[in-house]
Design a protein around this motif. Structure first.
Motif, PDB file in Angstrom:
ATOM      1  N   ILE A 250      27.612   1.277 103.683  1.00 43.34           N
ATOM      2  CA  ILE A 250      26.732   2.160 102.915  1.00 43.34           C
ATOM      3  C   ILE A 250      25.504   1.361 102.445  1.00 43.34           C
ATOM      4  CG2 ILE A 250      26.537   3.550 100.793  1.00 43.34           C
ATOM      5  CD1 ILE A 250      29.582   4.198 101.224  1.00 43.34           C
ATOM      6  N   LYS A 251      25.751   0.106 102.020  1.00 46.38           N
ATOM      7  CA  LYS A 251      24.645  -0.745 101.562  1.00 46.38           C
ATOM      8  C   LYS A 251      23.666  -1.036 102.717  1.00 46.38           C
ATOM      9  CE  LYS A 251      24.362  -5.183  99.526  1.00 46.38           C
ATOM     10  NZ  LYS A 251      25.251  -6.317  99.419  1.00 46.38           N
ATOM     11  N   ALA A 252      24.220  -1.334 103.907  1.00 46.01           N
ATOM     12  CA  ALA A 252      23.366  -1.644 105.060  1.00 46.01           C
ATOM     13  C   ALA A 252      22.501  -0.452 105.431  1.00 46.01           C
ATOM     14  CB  ALA A 252      24.228  -2.073 106.245  1.00 46.01           C
ATOM     15  N   TYR A 253      23.038   0.735 105.164  1.00 50.48           N
ATOM     16  CA  TYR A 253      22.324   1.951 105.538  1.00 50.48           C
ATOM     17  C   TYR A 253      21.614   2.590 104.356  1.00 50.48           C
ATOM     18  CZ  TYR A 253      23.865   2.366 110.323  1.00 50.48           C
ATOM     19  OH  TYR A 253      24.035   2.178 111.656  1.00 50.48           O
ATOM     20  N   LEU A 254      21.540   1.844 103.227  1.00 51.52           N
ATOM     21  CA  LEU A 254      20.959   2.428 102.013  1.00 51.52           C
ATOM     22  C   LEU A 254      19.628   3.106 102.333  1.00 51.52           C
ATOM     23  CD1 LEU A 254      22.290   2.262  99.250  1.00 51.52           C
ATOM     24  CD2 LEU A 254      20.587   0.576  98.608  1.00 51.52           C
ATOM     25  N   GLY A 255      19.508   4.319 101.893  1.00 49.59           N
ATOM     26  CA  GLY A 255      18.293   5.057 102.229  1.00 49.59           C
ATOM     27  C   GLY A 255      18.469   5.802 103.536  1.00 49.59           C
ATOM     28  N   GLY A 256      19.506   5.413 104.302  1.00 46.36           N
ATOM     29  CA  GLY A 256      19.765   6.109 105.568  1.00 46.36           C
ATOM     30  C   GLY A 256      20.747   7.233 105.330  1.00 46.36           C
ATOM     31  N   ASP A 257      21.172   7.817 106.400  1.00 42.16           N
ATOM     32  CA  ASP A 257      21.987   9.013 106.374  1.00 42.16           C
ATOM     33  C   ASP A 257      23.395   8.687 106.826  1.00 42.16           C
ATOM     34  OD1 ASP A 257      21.757  11.578 105.792  1.00 42.16           O
ATOM     35  OD2 ASP A 257      20.810  12.194 107.668  1.00 42.16           O
ATOM     36  N   LEU A 258      24.369   8.650 105.940  1.00 46.11           N
ATOM     37  CA  LEU A 258      25.727   8.384 106.426  1.00 46.11           C
ATOM     38  C   LEU A 258      26.618   9.587 106.187  1.00 46.11           C
ATOM     39  CD1 LEU A 258      27.447   4.956 105.874  1.00 46.11           C
ATOM     40  CD2 LEU A 258      27.121   6.221 107.959  1.00 46.11           C
TER      41      LEU A 258
END
Ligand SMILES: Nc1ncnc2c1ncn2[C@@H]1O[C@H](COP(=O)(O)OP(=O)(O)OP(=O)(O)O)[C@@H](O)[C@H]1O
Length: 258
Positions: A250-258
């Motif tokens: 989730i941190k790696a994709y922060l701002g992304g859509d998971l």
């Protein structure tokens, strides 16, 4: 022994470790996702497996007739002959050839006719040609492209060009299919169709699929297992539910859509 085993694989470009100590195991008939932010090393990993690049360290091992067979150091065509087939991020069709010819070319690489029967146009040559054409049309029918068989590839809508790329990769009868961002540039309707298509491939062809994709809902929807790459390293591995709830992911994709 897994069907494909990637062991401690590393690729350095100058001072940059694009892929670093990666371990991945693919089992028969498994649908596995490979995700990660831009520049994480996903395409480099595909290029290492399919022989485009040689690893700096580590091994890529394929199970052939029950024995472990090292792929690193082999040429891309030799690796393709062993049953690894791929699509590319940017579409690479023969755009000025027909849909049918695009498939036939891929099939021909697996059905080398004898020199004499090709040059002398012996009956065996024509029989083989007819047989391959029937096979190609059958494949196009499974993917609902039979009506377009005589169209030039360049005239297909974008989503169908992507579908044709997958058909062409399947025409080589692979054991493992590598899909590099098949949903890139697709609209939601085309992505929904692609989701069904990937499921259909696994059900009908019983092959292993490794899927690189940025569209998270597609990956979470179809994949049985997911590997997450970040800065060339495996950040996480697990079933979709585990990956979705993994704080590091989730941190790696922060701002992304998971
Ligand atoms: N041939 C090359 N020479 C030098 N550096 C390269 C080369 N190919 C890739 N890289 C670098 O390696 C890193 C990983 O790139 P790669 O294309 O594998 O990432 P990716 O996860 O596929 O990214 P994307 O999701 O944007 O396609 C990047 O920093 C990239 O700039």
């Amino acid at each position: 022994m897994p069907l494909l085993e990637i062991k401690e694989l590393t690729k350095n470009f100058g001072g940059l470790a694009a892929v670093s100590n990666v371990n991945i195991a693919l089992e028969e008939n498994q649908l596995v996702g490979l995700i990660g932010p831009n520049g994480a090393g996903k395409t480099t990993l595909f290029n290492l497996i399919t022989g485009v690049y040689e690893p700096s360290e580590g091994d890529v091992l394929l199970k052939v007739d029950g024995k472990s067979h090292r792929l690193n150091g082999q040429k891309p065509y030799a690796i393709a002959d062993l049953g690894l087939s791929r699509t590319f991020q940017n579409i690479r069709l023969f755009k000025d050839l027909t849909v049918l010819d695009n498939v036939l070319i891929a099939m021909n690489s697996k059905n080398k006719e004898s020199f004499f029967s090709s040059v002398l146009r012996l009956p065996a040559f024509y029989n083989k040609e007819e047989h391959l054409k029937a096979e190609a049309l059958k494949l196009l029918t499974i993917f609902d492209l039979q009506e377009k068989a005589e169209h030039l590839a360049r005239n297909l809508p974008y989503g169908e060009q992507r579908r044709l790329e997958i058909v062409r990769a399947l025409a080589t009868k692979p054991k493992i299919l590598f899909l590099d961002e098949p949903a890139a540039g697709m609209n939601p309707q085309e992505t929904a169709e692609l989701t069904l298509l990937i499921r259909k491939i696994q059900a009908e062809f019983k092959i292993t699929i490794l899927l690189i994709e940025h569209d998270m809902s597609l990956v979470m929807d179809v994949c049985e297992r997911i590997y997450v790459l970040e800065y060339g390293r495996i950040l996480a591995e697990g079933v979709p539910e585990e990956i979705k709830n993994n704080p590091e992911v989730i941190k790696a994709y922060l701002g992304g859509d998971l």
